[in-house]
Motif scaffolding. Structure first.
Motif, PDB file in Angstrom:
ATOM      1  N   GLN A 183       0.762  -1.233  -0.110  1.00  0.00           N
ATOM      2  CA  GLN A 183      -0.075  -0.088  -0.105  1.00  0.00           C
ATOM      3  C   GLN A 183       0.866   1.292   0.002  1.00  0.00           C
ATOM      4  O   GLN A 183       0.566   2.266  -0.692  1.00  0.00           O
ATOM      5  CB  GLN A 183      -0.867  -0.010   1.226  1.00  0.00           C
ATOM      6  N   LEU A 187       0.224   0.514  -4.198  1.00  0.00           N
ATOM      7  CA  LEU A 187      -0.470  -0.605  -4.680  1.00  0.00           C
ATOM      8  C   LEU A 187      -1.617  -1.182  -4.004  1.00  0.00           C
ATOM      9  O   LEU A 187      -1.955  -2.373  -3.803  1.00  0.00           O
ATOM     10  CB  LEU A 187       0.512  -2.095  -4.870  1.00  0.00           C
ATOM     11  N   ASP A 190      -8.724  -2.151  -4.661  1.00  0.00           N
ATOM     12  CA  ASP A 190      -8.992  -3.102  -5.399  1.00  0.00           C
ATOM     13  C   ASP A 190      -8.440  -3.275  -6.963  1.00  0.00           C
ATOM     14  O   ASP A 190      -8.251  -4.627  -7.438  1.00  0.00           O
ATOM     15  CB  ASP A 190     -10.576  -3.223  -5.511  1.00  0.00           C
ATOM     16  N   GLU A 191      -8.442  -2.306  -7.409  1.00  0.00           N
ATOM     17  CA  GLU A 191      -7.849  -2.019  -8.708  1.00  0.00           C
ATOM     18  C   GLU A 191      -6.493  -2.877  -8.849  1.00  0.00           C
ATOM     19  O   GLU A 191      -5.831  -2.964  -9.963  1.00  0.00           O
ATOM     20  CB  GLU A 191      -7.964  -0.577  -9.436  1.00  0.00           C
ATOM     21  N   ASN A 192      -5.740  -2.726  -7.786  1.00  0.00           N
ATOM     22  CA  ASN A 192      -4.236  -3.146  -7.964  1.00  0.00           C
ATOM     23  C   ASN A 192      -4.097  -4.838  -7.223  1.00  0.00           C
ATOM     24  O   ASN A 192      -2.871  -5.266  -7.050  1.00  0.00           O
ATOM     25  CB  ASN A 192      -3.458  -2.436  -6.956  1.00  0.00           C
ATOM     26  N   ARG A 195      -1.916  -7.265  -9.313  1.00  0.00           N
ATOM     27  CA  ARG A 195      -0.416  -6.742  -9.212  1.00  0.00           C
ATOM     28  C   ARG A 195       0.158  -7.208  -7.849  1.00  0.00           C
ATOM     29  O   ARG A 195       1.248  -7.701  -7.714  1.00  0.00           O
ATOM     30  CB  ARG A 195      -0.355  -5.230  -9.399  1.00  0.00           C
ATOM     31  N   ARG A 196      -0.504  -6.897  -6.835  1.00  0.00           N
ATOM     32  CA  ARG A 196      -0.320  -7.437  -5.478  1.00  0.00           C
ATOM     33  C   ARG A 196       0.102  -8.804  -5.504  1.00  0.00           C
ATOM     34  O   ARG A 196       1.057  -9.326  -4.754  1.00  0.00           O
ATOM     35  CB  ARG A 196      -1.157  -6.908  -4.428  1.00  0.00           C
ATOM     36  N   ALA A 233       5.679  -8.122 -12.513  1.00  0.00           N
ATOM     37  CA  ALA A 233       4.316  -7.184 -12.048  1.00  0.00           C
ATOM     38  C   ALA A 233       4.549  -5.976 -12.408  1.00  0.00           C
ATOM     39  O   ALA A 233       3.725  -4.964 -12.064  1.00  0.00           O
ATOM     40  CB  ALA A 233       4.759  -7.248 -10.445  1.00  0.00           C
ATOM     41  N   LEU A 235       6.534  -3.152 -11.815  1.00  0.00           N
ATOM     42  CA  LEU A 235       6.787  -2.188 -10.844  1.00  0.00           C
ATOM     43  C   LEU A 235       7.862  -1.386 -11.551  1.00  0.00           C
ATOM     44  O   LEU A 235       8.681  -1.834 -12.372  1.00  0.00           O
ATOM     45  CB  LEU A 235       7.307  -2.620  -9.579  1.00  0.00           C
ATOM     46  N   GLN A 239       9.718   1.421  -6.957  1.00  0.00           N
ATOM     47  CA  GLN A 239       8.980   0.578  -6.233  1.00  0.00           C
ATOM     48  C   GLN A 239       9.559  -0.793  -6.010  1.00  0.00           C
ATOM     49  O   GLN A 239       9.539  -1.480  -4.924  1.00  0.00           O
ATOM     50  CB  GLN A 239       7.565   0.385  -7.201  1.00  0.00           C
TER      51      GLN A 239
END
Length: 490
Positions: A183, A187, A190-192, A195-196, A233, A235, A239
């Protein structure tokens, strides 16, 4: 062509992803389970069992390594058109049990259970669709002490099974550490979610791929030695560098290092940090050093229902497989806190934490390093049948032996003495009892030691010499049969 010739016969084969288990493994696993049970009960945990089958909606979406509900399980409909599923783990059924019986259960409720679980997934080497787990859970306590206790109990279990200190480690982390960190780098939400999940899967490959391999998976992706490409992912560099802080630094650094300052500013991360710190205090006070239990920010557990502390038990010793390759066993168990699982039924959050041992995996590891629990069970003494019309006499011999605590059986197949002796050899029988008409007239029995006979026969060089000797065979009065059998077994 006759109808008989056209008959279609089923092929004798075990179902894909399942296996048959022989007597030695069954007895060895039983002995191992008895040891685990003793440790769990010494901590005050009580046994409980749930059925193999649950209503499918009771399992919910919390399925292993799956992104869609009700996938990965074996399901069918009953007469009422209700969907039922074979349990995929022992935790979801426990949550249902606690929700259904919470008014009569003590709080916290401490229990253990063992049994088969089933997963409708693609099988592979060492990966079966049916396997056994042994779980222990505390439901109703939000204290970090409950998490710490489970970790310490798992460590004690490893040592009770003969795994030396330094040959295993129990690692603890928190999903709050992971979720808060993700977070903090943008990230959240819900939209991520996808990716998480990709980031967590990349972190979980640290033991296999090392820091370099994980960093590639955090970015664009990684190509393996075969040329296959795994998408990452995606990033950005900043990140990815922040995520690597979790993998490159020990727990103490996360509590004080400037590199983790942005993480500590996150409320979720800070909560996880405090809970792990409280667990560390308990480990230190109880004498569980880092050679047994340690906080490790790199630990990632796959199941979606974990809400806090997560644990993993790893075996560190190495051995050789059948091909002579070096094998490191890795994880043989794990668990964590799942405070939301019971709430699916009750609507009220119920804190819970637990640990699960992969029984088959742990037993295989113990067997390879010579630490497998064993139960020395001698094959039965075989009472042969020389005269079919005197089976009652032979049954009496068997009963006398059994009453004296000796495993024994009468040959109930068909065949002459030669076939009966072959049967005894296949059974691994240590002795056979023989009484034909001549022995009956004398009130005697012949007792043959098959083990000693095999040893003596190995030193005989000619057929004449073999035929002239009655190897390891004695004749005793019927009344002395049991005493003689005990003496020869001893």
């Amino acid at each position: 062509m006759s109808d008989k010739a056209k008959t279609s016969r089923p092929k004798a084969r075990v179902a894909k992803g399942f296996r048959d288990i022989d007597a030695d493994e069954i007895r060895g696993v039983r002995a191992m389970l008895a040891t685990i049970q003793r440790v769990y009960e010494s901590y005050g945990f009580e046994p409980v069992e749930q059925p193999f089958i649950e209503y499918t909606d009771a399992l919910g979406k919390f399925l292993p390594d799956q992104d869609r509900p009700n996938a990965g399980v074996f399901s069918f409909q009953d007469d009422d058109e209700q969907w039922l599923s074979l349990r995929y783990d022992l935790t979801a059924p426990l949550a249902r049990y606690v929700a259904e019986n919470h008014l009569k259960l003590p709080t916290p409720f401490r229990s253990y259970r063992q049994g088969w679980v089933f997963r409708n997934e693609k099988p592979g080497p060492g990966r079966f669709r049916q396997f056994m787990q042994f779980d222990a859970d505390t439901v109703g306590s939000s204290s970090p002490a409950a998490d710490a206790e489970v970790c310490m109990m798992a460590a004690d279990t490893m040592e009770a099974l003969g795994i030396a200190r330094g040959s295993y480690v129990l690692k603890a982390n928190s999903r709050k550490i992971l979720d808060g960190a993700l977070q903090a780098i943008g990230l959240g939400g819900d939209e991520n979610a996808a990716r998480r999940l990709t980031v967590l899967r990349a972190m979980d490959k640290l033991d296999k791929l090392g820091l370099v391999g994980v960093k590639l998976l955090l970015g664009a992706g990684r190509k393996d030695e075969s040329g296959d490409f795994t998408k990452g992912a995606e990033l950005n560099d900043e990140q990815a560098a922040q995520v690597m802080v979790l993998l490159e630094n020990p727990f103490d650094a996360l509590r004080s290092s400037d590199k983790a300052a942005a993480f500590r500013a996150n409320e979720i991360f800070a909560s996880g940090l405090n809970e792990l710190s409280a667990m560390q205090v308990i480990f230190d006070a109880a004498g569980y050093g880092a050679d047994r239990v340690k906080v490790d920010p790199s630990v990632v557990r796959g199941l979606e229902y974990y809400t806090g502390a997560v644990f993993e038990c790893e075996l560190l010793m190495e051995t050789k497989d059948e091909d002579g390759n070096t094998v490191r066993f890795g994880s043989v168990g794990g668990g964590g806190r799942y405070d939301d699982l019971v709430a699916r039924f009750t609507g009220q959050q119920t804190p819970a934490t637990g640990f699960s041992i992969g029984v088959s995996r742990l037993y295989s590891a113990l067997k390879l390093v010579g630490k497998a629990a064993t139960q020395d069970t001698l094959a039965p003494v075989i009472v042969t049948v020389m005269d079919k019309d005197r089976q009652g006499d032979y049954w009496k011999f068997v009963q006398l032996l059994r009453t004296a605590g000796i495993r024994a059986e009468m040959f109930i197949g068909t065949g002459n003495m030669g076939k009966q002796m072959k049967y005894a050899d296949k059974r691994g029988a240590p002795l056979v009892v023989i009484q034909g008409g001549d022995e009956k007239a004398k009130g005697e029995v012949q007792i043959k030691d098959l083990r000693l006979g095999a040893e003596l026969a190995a030193n005989i060089t000619s057929h004449e010499e073999y035929a002239s000797q009655r190897l390891a065979q004695v004749s005793v009065p019927e009344a002395q049969m049991v005493e003689q059998v005990k003496k020869m077994l001893g």
